[in-house]
Write a protein that holds these residues in place. Structure first.
Motif, mmCIF file in Angstrom:
data_model
loop_
_atom_site.group_PDB
_atom_site.id
_atom_site.type_symbol
_atom_site.label_atom_id
_atom_site.label_comp_id
_atom_site.label_asym_id
_atom_site.label_seq_id
_atom_site.Cartn_x
_atom_site.Cartn_y
_atom_site.Cartn_z
ATOM 1 N N LEU A 203 31.434 -26.983 10.381
ATOM 2 C CA LEU A 203 30.930 -28.350 10.443
ATOM 3 C C LEU A 203 29.543 -28.400 11.077
ATOM 4 N N HIS A 204 29.344 -27.601 12.114
ATOM 5 C CA HIS A 204 28.028 -27.565 12.766
ATOM 6 C C HIS A 204 26.961 -27.077 11.784
ATOM 7 N N HIS A 205 27.294 -26.046 11.022
ATOM 8 C CA HIS A 205 26.333 -25.541 10.034
ATOM 9 C C HIS A 205 26.023 -26.604 8.978
ATOM 10 N N LEU A 206 27.042 -27.292 8.480
ATOM 11 C CA LEU A 206 26.818 -28.316 7.463
ATOM 12 C C LEU A 206 25.996 -29.472 8.018
ATOM 13 N N THR A 207 26.202 -29.793 9.295
ATOM 14 C CA THR A 207 25.429 -30.864 9.919
ATOM 15 C C THR A 207 23.980 -30.446 10.123
ATOM 16 N N GLU A 208 23.781 -29.236 10.642
ATOM 17 C CA GLU A 208 22.427 -28.758 10.914
ATOM 18 C C GLU A 208 21.600 -28.621 9.642
ATOM 19 N N THR A 209 22.240 -28.295 8.539
ATOM 20 C CA THR A 209 21.506 -28.131 7.274
ATOM 21 C C THR A 209 21.480 -29.415 6.454
ATOM 22 N N GLY A 210 22.020 -30.516 7.009
ATOM 23 C CA GLY A 210 21.867 -31.828 6.394
ATOM 24 C C GLY A 210 22.903 -32.178 5.350
ATOM 25 N N TRP A 211 23.943 -31.351 5.174
ATOM 26 C CA TRP A 211 24.922 -31.636 4.137
ATOM 27 C C TRP A 211 25.925 -32.704 4.551
ATOM 28 N N VAL A 212 26.158 -32.875 5.841
ATOM 29 C CA VAL A 212 27.026 -33.965 6.304
ATOM 30 C C VAL A 212 26.329 -34.667 7.470
ATOM 31 N N GLU A 213 26.729 -35.916 7.667
ATOM 32 C CA GLU A 213 26.175 -36.692 8.774
ATOM 33 C C GLU A 213 26.709 -36.151 10.097
ATOM 34 N N PRO A 214 25.916 -36.244 11.153
ATOM 35 C CA PRO A 214 26.434 -35.863 12.479
ATOM 36 C C PRO A 214 27.664 -36.678 12.815
#
Length: 509
Positions: free
Chosen positions: A493-504
Motif C-alpha cells: 500500500l505504501h508503494h502504491l501511495t508513493e507512486t500515485g496509484w492510490v490516494e493516501p
C-alpha cells in the motif's frame, strides 16, 4: 458490396486459417493497400536473400527491408506447393475475421515448430473494421487529393505540442508545400497512447496546422531503427510525399528529402516559439520532455498552455488520467508457499475498504479451477495460464478497476507479456516479487506439494525440479519470513501511495 476477392467456397472451407502477430498484421494491411508496392505479398526465400545482399527484389526492383510471415509448422505440412488449390492460407484479424488469402509458393523451416511462408496476398471480403476506418485510405485514394507540387510528410507518432506545430509550420512555409500528416495506428500503445487516443489528440491540433490532409497508416515499428526509417520513407513516397520532416532518427530513402528541424524554445518576451539560439538565455524556456509531460499527467496537473494547445491537453488528460483514477494490475509472483496469496487477499481487502475503484482478486488456485481448467504444469501450459490471467487483469484495468493476480508465474517472458498487456490497455502494472526463501516455503508446505515432489510423487514442481526465474524488474520485493502479513500488505500500500496509484489513506479511527 464486397471490395475484396471471393475465394471459391470449397477452397475457403478447406484452407487453414492463421492470425498473424500485430506487426505482421500491419504489414499485411500495407500490402493490401498497395503502400508496399512493388511488393505484393510476404517474401519468399529468394527475395529475402536478394534484399539482404543487394537491397533489391529478385526482379530488380529496389526494396530495403524484409517483409516476412512466420506460422506454426503444422499449418504448412498439408500444403501442396505445386497445386494452386491446395496451397491457400486464410489470414484473419485478431477477432478471427478473414482479411486475406495468401497463396503459399514457398515454405521453409525457421526454427523448431515455426516455418516461414511466402507468396502473394489478396484481400478477402469488405476490408477492416474498428475506429477511424475512414482515415485508413489507400495510396490510390490519397494521391488524387493532394495538390500539385511539394508534399511535406509528417509521421505523427505522438501528440503534437506547440514546438512541433511551430516546426511543421516553418517547414511548410519554407517549402511552399502541402502538409500530409500520417498517424501510425498499426499497434496498441503507439507513442504511449492507444491508437484511437493518438488520432484524437492529433486532430485536436488541426486548427493549429497549415492546410493539411490527415490519414491513419497501419505502420508497426520494428526493433531496427534503420529499417523503420527506410520503410517509413517507402510508405510515405507511396502516399505522394516528396519531403519528410524528421521527428527523431530518420534516414533518407525512396528518393525523399528529409528535413531535420532546428531546436525551438519558448520566448517569454512575446510568447512565440523561435530557434533556441535566437533567444537570450534569460528569456528562453525549453520544451517539456516526454517524461515531464507524463509526470504532469500522472499527477493530475494541467499541461501548461504555453507548451500545449488546450484542446490537445484535454484529449491527453482524458486518455491518460491521473494514476489514482487509472486502472492498475498488481501482479504478485513467488514460489508456492511464499505467502503471495495471503498478501494479495489482505491487499484486496484494504483497497476495498477505501472504495475508490472496483477490486478483483485473481487467485492462482481459483483461476486454475475456473479459467484455465485442463492446463497442465509444463512450460507451455504455465505460460498460457499466466497469459490468460494477464489478459483478464488488463481488461479489468482497462475499465479503471484494480486487478490483483498472484500466480507462481515462474518464467520472466510470461510476466513481461502480462506487463505489456496492461500497458497496452492504458493501465499501470506493479510487479511484486514475494521472495520468501525456498526452505521457508518448504517448511510451510500447507498443500503438501514439496513433500510429494521430494518423494518423487510429483514432477514439475517449481523450485524443486522446475526453475523459478527470479524477477530483475520487480517494483517491490517482499520476504514474508521477515514480515507479518499486515506489514507486507502495508508495504504494498505504501508503494502504491508513493507512486500515485492510490490516494493516501486517512488514519484509522
Amino acid at each position: 458490396m464486397s471490395n475484396g476477392w471471393v475465394l471459391p467456397d470449397e477452397v475457403l472451407r478447406e484452407s487453414p486459417t492463421y492470425t498473424p502477430r500485430p506487426g505482421e498484421l500491419a504489414d499485411l494491411e500495407l500490402l493490401l493497400t498497395g503502400a508496399y508496392a512493388p511488393v505484393t505479398g510476404f517474401m519468399t526465400r529468394a527475395d529475402l536473400v536478394s534484399v539482404s545482399r543487394r537491397g533489391r527484389l529478385v526482379n530488380g526492383d529496389p526494396w530495403p527491408v524484409a517483409v516476412t510471415l512466420q506460422v506454426p509448422t503444422t499449418l504448412v505440412q498439408g500444403f501442396d506447393l505445386t497445386n494452386p488449390s491446395r496451397r491457400t492460407l486464410v489470414l484473419t484479424d485478431g477477432e478471427g475475421a478473414p482479411m486475406a488469402a495468401l497463396e503459399v509458393v514457398d515454405a521453409w523451416a525457421v526454427r523448431d515448430g515455426v516455418a516461414g511462408v511466402g507468396g502473394p496476398v489478396r484481400r478477402l471480403g469488405d476490408g477492416g473494421h474498428g475506429p477511424f476506418q475512414r482515415l485508413r485510405r489507400t495510396p490510390e485514394e490519397v494521391r488524387p487529393l493532394l495538390p500539385p507540387g511539394r508534399v511535406l510528410g509528417v509521421v505523427a507518432d505522438r501528440p503534437l505540442h506547440r514546438p512541433q506545430l511551430a516546426q511543421i509550420a516553418h517547414a511548410v512555409r519554407t517549402l511552399s508545400a502541402h502538409l500530409l500528416v500520417m498517424i501510425p495506428v498499426g499497434e496498441d500503445g503507439t507513442g504511449g497512447l492507444p491508437p484511437e487516443a493518438l488520432v484524437r489528440s492529433v486532430f485536436a491540433a488541426r486548427d493549429r496546422m497549415p492546410a493539411a490532409t490527415l490519414i491513419a497508416v497501419p505502420f508497426s515499428r520494428r526493433r531496427d531503427e534503420i529499417s523503420d526509417a527506410l520503410l517509413l520513407a517507402r510508405v510515405s513516397a507511396a502516399y505522394g510525399v516528396t519531403h519528410l520532416l524528421s521527428t527523431g532518427e530518420m534516414l533518407s530513402g525512396a528518393g525523399l528529402r528529409v528535413l531535420v528541424p532546428r531546436e525551438l524554445a519558448y520566448d517569454n518576451r512575446d510568447g512565440q516559439w523561435r530557434w533556441r539560439e535566437d533567444i537570450p538565455p534569460r528569456n528562453r524556456r525549453l520544451a517539456l520532455t516526454q517524461p515531464e509531460i507524463d509526470d504532469l499527467l500522472d499527477r493530475g496537473f494541467p499541461l501548461p498552455e504555453w507548451h500545449t494547445p488546450p484542446a490537445v491537453a484535454k484529449e491527453l488528460s482524458q486518455a491518460r488520467p491521473p494514476r489514482r483514477h487509472r486502472g492498475l494490475v498488481v501482479f504478485l509472483t513467488g514460489l508456492s508457499g511464499s505467502g503471495k496469496s495471503t498478501v494479495a487477499r489482505g491487499l484486496a481487502d484494504a483497497l476495498r475498504e477505501e472504495g475508490e475503484r472496483t477490486v478483483t482478486l485473481l487467485d492462482g488456485d481459483v483461476v486454475r479451477r475456473e479459467l484455465t481448467a485442463g492446463l497442465g504444469f509444463g512450460k507451455a501450459d504455465r505460460d498460457t495460464n499466466v497469459r490468460r490471467i494477464g489478459w483478464v487483469a488488463a481488461e479489468i484495468a482497462r475499465h479503471h478497476g484494480i486487478g490483483i493476480c498472484c500466480p507462481i508465474a515462474p518464467y520472466a517472458q510470461a510476466r513481461a507479456t502480462a506487463r505489456e498487456m496492461a500497458v497496452a490497455a492504458g493501465a499501470g502494472f506493479v510487479l511484486v516479487h514475494v521472495a520468501t526463501p525456498l526452505e521457508v516455503c518448504e517448511r510451510r508446505d500447507r498443500k503438501g506439494l514439496y513433500a510429494r515432489a521430494r518423494a518423487g510423487q510429483l514432477t514439475g514442481m517449481t523450485g524443486v525440479d522446475d526453475p523459478y526465474e527470479e524477477p530483475t524488474d520487480a517494483d517491490l520485493v517482499l520476504d514474508t519470513s521477515e514480515l507479518t502479513v499486515d506489514e507486507a500488505v502495508q508495504r504494498v500500500l505504501h508503494h502504491l501511495t508513493e507512486t500515485g496509484w492510490v490516494e493516501p489513506r486517512l488514519p484509522a479511527l
